[in-house]
Design a protein around this motif. Structure first.
Motif, PDB file in Angstrom:
ATOM      1  N   UNK A 113       1.410  -6.340   0.661  1.00  0.00           N
ATOM      2  CA  UNK A 113       2.379  -5.174   0.664  1.00  0.00           C
ATOM      3  C   UNK A 113       2.408  -3.834   0.083  1.00  0.00           C
ATOM      4  N   UNK A 114       2.627  -2.600   0.621  1.00  0.00           N
ATOM      5  CA  UNK A 114       2.116  -1.241  -0.340  1.00  0.00           C
ATOM      6  C   UNK A 114       2.408  -0.272  -0.016  1.00  0.00           C
ATOM      7  N   UNK A 115       2.213   0.825  -0.084  1.00  0.00           N
ATOM      8  CA  UNK A 115       2.574   1.852   0.062  1.00  0.00           C
ATOM      9  C   UNK A 115       2.251   3.321  -0.873  1.00  0.00           C
ATOM     10  N   UNK A 116       2.234   4.311   0.350  1.00  0.00           N
ATOM     11  CA  UNK A 116       1.498   5.357  -0.878  1.00  0.00           C
ATOM     12  C   UNK A 116       2.606   6.808  -0.210  1.00  0.00           C
ATOM     13  N   UNK A 117       2.584   7.285  -1.131  1.00  0.00           N
ATOM     14  CA  UNK A 117       3.405   8.189  -0.914  1.00  0.00           C
ATOM     15  C   UNK A 117       2.722   9.636  -1.591  1.00  0.00           C
ATOM     16  N   UNK A 118       3.549  11.100  -1.225  1.00  0.00           N
ATOM     17  CA  UNK A 118       2.731  12.031  -2.119  1.00  0.00           C
ATOM     18  C   UNK A 118       3.617  12.079  -3.510  1.00  0.00           C
ATOM     19  N   UNK A 119       3.472  12.374  -4.781  1.00  0.00           N
ATOM     20  CA  UNK A 119       3.792  12.456  -5.993  1.00  0.00           C
ATOM     21  C   UNK A 119       3.357  13.590  -6.913  1.00  0.00           C
ATOM     22  N   UNK A 120       4.686  13.796  -7.927  1.00  0.00           N
ATOM     23  CA  UNK A 120       4.493  15.090  -8.596  1.00  0.00           C
ATOM     24  C   UNK A 120       3.133  14.541  -9.929  1.00  0.00           C
ATOM     25  N   UNK A 121       2.968  13.258  -9.677  1.00  0.00           N
ATOM     26  CA  UNK A 121       1.465  13.140 -10.537  1.00  0.00           C
ATOM     27  C   UNK A 121       0.234  13.884 -10.335  1.00  0.00           C
ATOM     28  N   UNK A 122       0.015  13.043  -9.459  1.00  0.00           N
ATOM     29  CA  UNK A 122      -1.186  13.165  -8.723  1.00  0.00           C
ATOM     30  C   UNK A 122      -1.381  14.525  -7.961  1.00  0.00           C
ATOM     31  N   UNK A 123      -0.179  14.855  -7.664  1.00  0.00           N
ATOM     32  CA  UNK A 123       0.001  16.067  -5.988  1.00  0.00           C
ATOM     33  C   UNK A 123      -0.655  15.669  -5.086  1.00  0.00           C
ATOM     34  N   UNK A 124      -0.797  14.033  -4.839  1.00  0.00           N
ATOM     35  CA  UNK A 124      -1.677  13.387  -3.356  1.00  0.00           C
ATOM     36  C   UNK A 124      -0.970  13.776  -1.826  1.00  0.00           C
ATOM     37  N   UNK A 125      -2.198  13.444  -1.027  1.00  0.00           N
ATOM     38  CA  UNK A 125      -1.698  13.259   0.068  1.00  0.00           C
ATOM     39  C   UNK A 125      -1.467  11.555   0.208  1.00  0.00           C
ATOM     40  N   UNK A 126      -0.243  10.576   1.433  1.00  0.00           N
ATOM     41  CA  UNK A 126      -0.834   9.390   1.392  1.00  0.00           C
ATOM     42  C   UNK A 126      -2.175   8.626   1.528  1.00  0.00           C
ATOM     43  N   UNK A 127      -2.599   7.792   0.828  1.00  0.00           N
ATOM     44  CA  UNK A 127      -3.733   7.126   0.752  1.00  0.00           C
ATOM     45  C   UNK A 127      -4.159   6.574   1.665  1.00  0.00           C
ATOM     46  N   UNK A 128      -3.208   5.712   2.226  1.00  0.00           N
ATOM     47  CA  UNK A 128      -3.799   5.375   3.598  1.00  0.00           C
ATOM     48  C   UNK A 128      -3.496   5.857   5.168  1.00  0.00           C
ATOM     49  N   UNK A 129      -3.431   5.940   6.254  1.00  0.00           N
ATOM     50  CA  UNK A 129      -2.879   6.586   6.976  1.00  0.00           C
ATOM     51  C   UNK A 129      -1.785   6.411   7.323  1.00  0.00           C
ATOM     52  N   UNK A 130      -0.382   4.707   7.089  1.00  0.00           N
ATOM     53  CA  UNK A 130       0.696   4.976   7.049  1.00  0.00           C
ATOM     54  C   UNK A 130       1.110   4.916   5.805  1.00  0.00           C
TER      55      UNK A 130
END
Length: 191
Positions: A160-177
């Motif tokens: 199980x994992x997750x991906x959220x926008x974060x300040x370190x990389x200014x990313x969008x979620x990496x997975x569709x969920x």
């Protein structure tokens, strides 16, 4: 970042049971490795672009265990590339500027980045806003952070994992969920 951990991530381990079994819609990453090498190669630090990639850890070969991932990642002692395919077939991951390991605090350098192969390769580089690159303990691996969220996190059993926008990389979620179940995971050493 103090106090950020599994309790704040709403982990539901039961949701991902059986995530190690392959479905017909999610082929093994093996056939896509050449594509990943070609696409990610230009984004690696120049000193690593011609280095051979060595498979250090694979859920197919080594099972689902964060402890084993740390042990195998530390053996090589080199920068590493983490490739994940979730149960929906989405591929994404992270480049670590140094060997992946258990740590009491965040480590790494501004060479660390997150990436996603949604329709095309998207690379999320360090913004300079903080130094929350990589932190791992036996229950959780975290990449990037800020505002109580992680760019990428994996639980201790790697299901199980997750991906959220974060300040370190200014990313969008990496997975569709924002929270996902792991189908396959590989760690590649670059040295």
């Amino acid at each position: 970042m103090a106090g950020e951990g599994p309790a704040q991530l709403n982990i539901n381990p039961g949701r991902c049971r059986g995530s190690g079994s392959r479905s017909p819609a999610a082929p093994a990453m093996r056939g896509r490795r050449v594509r990943y090498h070609l696409l990610l190669g230009p984004h690696l630090p120049p000193r690593l672009t011609l280095q051979p990639w060595q498979l250090l850890y694979s859920t197919r070969r080594d099972g689902f265990s964060l402890r084993t991932l740390y042990r195998r990642g530390a053996e090589q002692g080199s920068p590493a590339l983490l490739l994940i395919r979730d149960t929906e077939g989405q591929a994404f991951g992270a480049f670590f500027s140094s060997a992946i390991r258990c740590s009491s605090g965040f480590s790494g350098t501004g060479e660390t980045f997150l990436f996603s192969f949604s329709r095309e390769l998207k690379v999320f580089r360090w913004t300079g806003r903080n130094n929350f690159f990589v932190k791992g303990d036996v229950n959780l691996l975290m990449v990037g952070g800020g505002s109580g969220r992680f760019g990428l996190w994996l639980d201790g059993d790697l299901h199980h994992g997750g991906s959220h926008p974060c300040d370190t990389f200014d990313n969008e979620p990496l997975s569709a969920r924002e929270e996902f179940c792991v189908q396959d995971l590989e760690l590649w050493g670059l040295a």
